[in-house]
Design an enzyme around this catalytic site. Sequence first.
Site, mmCIF file in Angstrom:
data_model
loop_
_atom_site.group_PDB
_atom_site.id
_atom_site.type_symbol
_atom_site.label_atom_id
_atom_site.label_comp_id
_atom_site.label_asym_id
_atom_site.label_seq_id
_atom_site.Cartn_x
_atom_site.Cartn_y
_atom_site.Cartn_z
ATOM 1 N N GLU A 1 13.141 -16.261 -15.395
ATOM 2 C CA GLU A 1 12.745 -14.855 -15.477
ATOM 3 C C GLU A 1 11.810 -14.620 -16.666
ATOM 4 O O GLU A 1 10.820 -13.887 -16.556
ATOM 5 C CB GLU A 1 14.008 -13.971 -15.565
ATOM 6 C CG GLU A 1 13.787 -12.511 -15.880
ATOM 7 C CD GLU A 1 12.958 -11.742 -14.851
ATOM 8 O OE1 GLU A 1 12.583 -12.327 -13.832
ATOM 9 O OE2 GLU A 1 12.663 -10.561 -15.106
ATOM 10 N N ARG B 1 2.401 0.814 -6.027
ATOM 11 C CA ARG B 1 2.509 0.005 -4.807
ATOM 12 C C ARG B 1 1.249 -0.790 -4.524
ATOM 13 O O ARG B 1 1.259 -1.689 -3.677
ATOM 14 C CB ARG B 1 2.793 0.920 -3.598
ATOM 15 C CG ARG B 1 4.108 1.655 -3.676
ATOM 16 C CD ARG B 1 4.244 2.581 -2.495
ATOM 17 N NE ARG B 1 4.524 1.848 -1.282
ATOM 18 C CZ ARG B 1 5.715 1.759 -0.709
ATOM 19 N NH1 ARG B 1 6.731 2.349 -1.248
ATOM 20 N NH2 ARG B 1 5.879 1.080 0.398
ATOM 21 N N LYS C 1 8.087 -13.155 -16.241
ATOM 22 C CA LYS C 1 7.623 -11.943 -16.933
ATOM 23 C C LYS C 1 6.322 -12.232 -17.670
ATOM 24 O O LYS C 1 5.378 -11.456 -17.603
ATOM 25 C CB LYS C 1 8.660 -11.437 -17.952
ATOM 26 C CG LYS C 1 9.861 -10.728 -17.417
ATOM 27 C CD LYS C 1 9.630 -9.322 -16.939
ATOM 28 C CE LYS C 1 9.320 -9.285 -15.471
ATOM 29 N NZ LYS C 1 10.401 -9.414 -14.539
ATOM 30 N N ASN D 1 -0.009 0.869 6.030
ATOM 31 C CA ASN D 1 0.637 -0.107 5.144
ATOM 32 C C ASN D 1 1.290 -1.141 6.046
ATOM 33 O O ASN D 1 2.042 -0.797 6.944
ATOM 34 C CB ASN D 1 1.693 0.599 4.283
ATOM 35 C CG ASN D 1 2.556 -0.383 3.522
ATOM 36 O OD1 ASN D 1 2.121 -1.504 3.209
ATOM 37 N ND2 ASN D 1 3.776 0.021 3.216
ATOM 38 N N GLY D 2 0.994 -2.427 5.819
ATOM 39 C CA GLY D 2 1.584 -3.485 6.645
ATOM 40 C C GLY D 2 0.507 -4.435 7.114
ATOM 41 O O GLY D 2 -0.593 -4.469 6.554
ATOM 42 N N HIS E 1 12.473 -35.365 -16.987
ATOM 43 C CA HIS E 1 12.217 -36.057 -15.720
ATOM 44 C C HIS E 1 10.789 -35.812 -15.235
ATOM 45 O O HIS E 1 10.503 -36.004 -14.058
ATOM 46 C CB HIS E 1 13.244 -35.627 -14.673
ATOM 47 C CG HIS E 1 14.632 -36.012 -15.068
ATOM 48 N ND1 HIS E 1 15.087 -37.319 -15.037
ATOM 49 C CD2 HIS E 1 15.656 -35.278 -15.572
ATOM 50 C CE1 HIS E 1 16.339 -37.367 -15.476
ATOM 51 N NE2 HIS E 1 16.707 -36.131 -15.807
ATOM 52 N N LYS F 1 4.260 -3.414 -6.547
ATOM 53 C CA LYS F 1 5.673 -3.260 -6.879
ATOM 54 C C LYS F 1 6.580 -3.650 -5.720
ATOM 55 O O LYS F 1 7.571 -4.331 -5.899
ATOM 56 C CB LYS F 1 5.925 -1.804 -7.278
ATOM 57 C CG LYS F 1 7.345 -1.498 -7.684
ATOM 58 C CD LYS F 1 7.665 -2.116 -9.012
ATOM 59 C CE LYS F 1 9.112 -1.903 -9.414
ATOM 60 N NZ LYS F 1 9.518 -2.857 -10.460
ATOM 61 N N GLU G 1 3.354 -12.755 -15.151
ATOM 62 C CA GLU G 1 2.846 -11.648 -14.353
ATOM 63 C C GLU G 1 2.131 -10.571 -15.166
ATOM 64 O O GLU G 1 1.213 -9.942 -14.659
ATOM 65 C CB GLU G 1 3.915 -11.059 -13.422
ATOM 66 C CG GLU G 1 5.080 -10.384 -14.060
ATOM 67 C CD GLU G 1 6.088 -9.879 -13.024
ATOM 68 O OE1 GLU G 1 5.740 -9.656 -11.860
ATOM 69 O OE2 GLU G 1 7.255 -9.681 -13.408
ATOM 70 N N CYS H 1 0.837 -1.201 0.000
ATOM 71 C CA CYS H 1 0.000 0.000 0.000
ATOM 72 C C CYS H 1 0.876 1.258 0.000
ATOM 73 O O CYS H 1 2.011 1.229 0.456
ATOM 74 C CB CYS H 1 -0.858 0.037 1.252
ATOM 75 S SG CYS H 1 -1.778 -1.477 1.507
ATOM 76 N N TRP I 1 -3.221 -2.350 -1.448
ATOM 77 C CA TRP I 1 -2.991 -3.702 -1.962
ATOM 78 C C TRP I 1 -3.526 -4.608 -0.858
ATOM 79 O O TRP I 1 -2.956 -4.698 0.221
ATOM 80 C CB TRP I 1 -1.499 -3.942 -2.214
ATOM 81 C CG TRP I 1 -1.219 -5.265 -2.861
ATOM 82 C CD1 TRP I 1 -1.258 -5.541 -4.196
ATOM 83 C CD2 TRP I 1 -0.856 -6.481 -2.212
ATOM 84 N NE1 TRP I 1 -0.952 -6.859 -4.416
ATOM 85 C CE2 TRP I 1 -0.702 -7.460 -3.225
ATOM 86 C CE3 TRP I 1 -0.640 -6.852 -0.884
ATOM 87 C CZ2 TRP I 1 -0.341 -8.778 -2.949
ATOM 88 C CZ3 TRP I 1 -0.289 -8.161 -0.611
ATOM 89 C CH2 TRP I 1 -0.140 -9.109 -1.629
HETATM 90 O O1 M6R Z 1 12.048 -4.870 -4.701
HETATM 91 P P1 M6R Z 1 12.528 -6.266 -4.831
HETATM 92 O O2 M6R Z 1 13.570 -6.443 -5.899
HETATM 93 O O3 M6R Z 1 12.995 -6.844 -3.530
HETATM 94 O O4 M6R Z 1 11.266 -7.103 -5.312
HETATM 95 C C1 M6R Z 1 11.350 -8.487 -5.454
HETATM 96 C C2 M6R Z 1 10.167 -9.022 -6.198
HETATM 97 O O5 M6R Z 1 8.975 -8.699 -5.539
HETATM 98 C C3 M6R Z 1 10.101 -8.491 -7.639
HETATM 99 O O6 M6R Z 1 11.258 -8.771 -8.348
HETATM 100 C C4 M6R Z 1 8.885 -9.129 -8.373
HETATM 101 O O7 M6R Z 1 9.113 -10.489 -8.578
HETATM 102 C C5 M6R Z 1 8.627 -8.405 -9.689
HETATM 103 N N1 M6R Z 1 7.216 -8.253 -9.868
HETATM 104 C C6 M6R Z 1 9.134 -9.146 -10.867
HETATM 105 O O8 M6R Z 1 8.881 -8.526 -12.071
#
Ligand code: M6R
Length: 605
Positions: free
Chosen positions: A477, A27, A481, A98-99, A500, A600, A484, A2, A74
């Site tokens: 990765e 966020r 990508k 936030n938290g 396997h 984020k 997400e 948040c 969030w």
């Molecule tokens: O801010 P951070 O690099 O610690 O965040 C880690 C992950 O939350 C972040 O990389 C997340 O997986 C992204 N959405 C990937 O695109």
Amino acid sequence: MCGIIGIIGTSEVTERLVDGLKRLEYRGYDSSGIAVLKGGVLNRARAEGKIKALEARLAEKHVDGSIGIAHTRWATHGVPNKTNAHPHISGRAAVVHNGIIENFIELREALSKTRKFETETDTEVIAHLVDDALNAGLSPIDAFSQSLKKLRGAYALSLIIDGQDDTMFIARSGSPLAIGLGEGETYAGSDAMALAQLSNRLIYLEEGDWAVLTKDSYHIFDENDVPAERPISIISGGPAMAEKGNYRHFMLKEIYEQPETIGRTLSNYIDEFRVKADLPDALSFSHIDRIIIVACGTASYAAMVAKYWFEQYAGLAVDIDIASEFRYRKPVLMKNSLFIAVSQSGETADTLAALRYCKQAGIKTAALVNVMTSTMAREADIALPINAGPEIGVASTKAFTSQLTALAALTLAAGRARKTLNADMETELAQALIQTPRLVSEALKLDPKIEAMSDDLSKHSSAFYLGRGPHVPIAFEGALKLKEISYIHAEGYAAGELKHGPIALIEDGTPVIVIAPMDELFEKTISNLQEVASRGAHILLITDKEGAAFAEAFAHELLILPTSHAFTAPIIMSIAMQLLAYHAAVHLGTDVDQPRNLAKSVTVE
Ligand code: M6R
């Protein structure tokens, strides 16, 4: 997670609060709301969905005042709807948070005897606690500080009180919060981005701190309620850095920034004149026997690539862990280890907890972060910047390649210190790194071709990404990508591991993206490619010129990336992963910069 912003001043605040929320929308964007005080009277506006829904609500019925708090959510506790949107109000107190308040059930049970709860959130207990204390006759400052003592968990919060339009109360425990200083105004915000238009003079609260703000003063107290002094940081960059420019999405802008951002990272870690790694003095690898790298999501894939590098070029043992597992596993830590947290935001709750665990155990800690004012940067023994500039797209792109670049430079320094790399080898690898921005520019020219390829990919519901060696994490990765932002199910796999089990999922037309630049594992990867091709997979081979000459016949589609040194190839290959996912998502019409359910910066565990 948040985002929070608060303003206390003399002129009206609503428009600026909403502007701040837009900057914080990365966020969290399930719902949003503001509460303001005018002539001491509390008013609130909230809406489910993105900030534009709140703007529409305000256009119908405007609320304003000279003091206000605002929030973009969030969801953790309670579905995303208007009722659960912050600010939460009980009696005289309005709060944004936030938290996660971990003991909210027990607090709620106790408070429910005399009070009526309206939401499913953990946050509402805070408003009730403060209002209860005010009703018991405590002063606002005592009501706030004593309520904090009853909370367990993580919070950054900002609170205003009906009838009290000259004071705002804020507190931080586990989630970041900063005070911004203005001319006759004072601000509170989750990060510098929230306050970018308002102030570049920020004071970051430390763990357990709380503060009382007025329009022209601030008083900070530590967790024992002792008045505390905290340094003022001057933030550079300014509001322009968070603009999209001519790009359709922040993600695309950030993908295209990479030649420059990688260059910035390099200038921090590579002496381009001597063609050698150039690291801060505090970071020495001479007495290190083992490296522990902990991260989450994309950052953890950068760490996994680095494991191959440190082992191959520096002969250094590396443990990689995802932070949410590391922190509860009671990991056995060896003396002479170096812990490195890798995090774009520097605020990810699990990674931060892992850093604290190691620090407490007496292990030397470093934080490789993009946000140098973040908690990790401040708490680690050594803060290592990646200098990628603000990353707004929820899907991490430029931070990933800068993390890789910095970790590659660290590898060179480790190899030199441990004498596994001689001067010529170090120069050869440093030279390869120096060429990376140019090769990334070349790779970006393939964008139209990748866009065309992504059209077919976007029509499937599932895909595989395969690689070997340091390209296994690049496959992870690539799959992350795609998942997400396009919501297509994707699996990244080590090419040799597929037979396997997961090969059972391959059927006619299943897209399989094979990452295989010409290197010592190339032929093995191509054998694995043939195993899936012969079972009907549709192969998209991502390789370089030499690889294409050898394996063109085995692929249905071919993408030829610029030829690079094997050391830096994972960085070049990443560009294709990013563009493929980006265009697939655009074809599908998803919300690329703010994909569903994501935030984020994940500041809850
Ligand atoms: O801010 P951070 O690099 O610690 O965040 C880690 C992950 O939350 C972040 O990389 C997340 O997986 C992204 N959405 C990937 O695109």
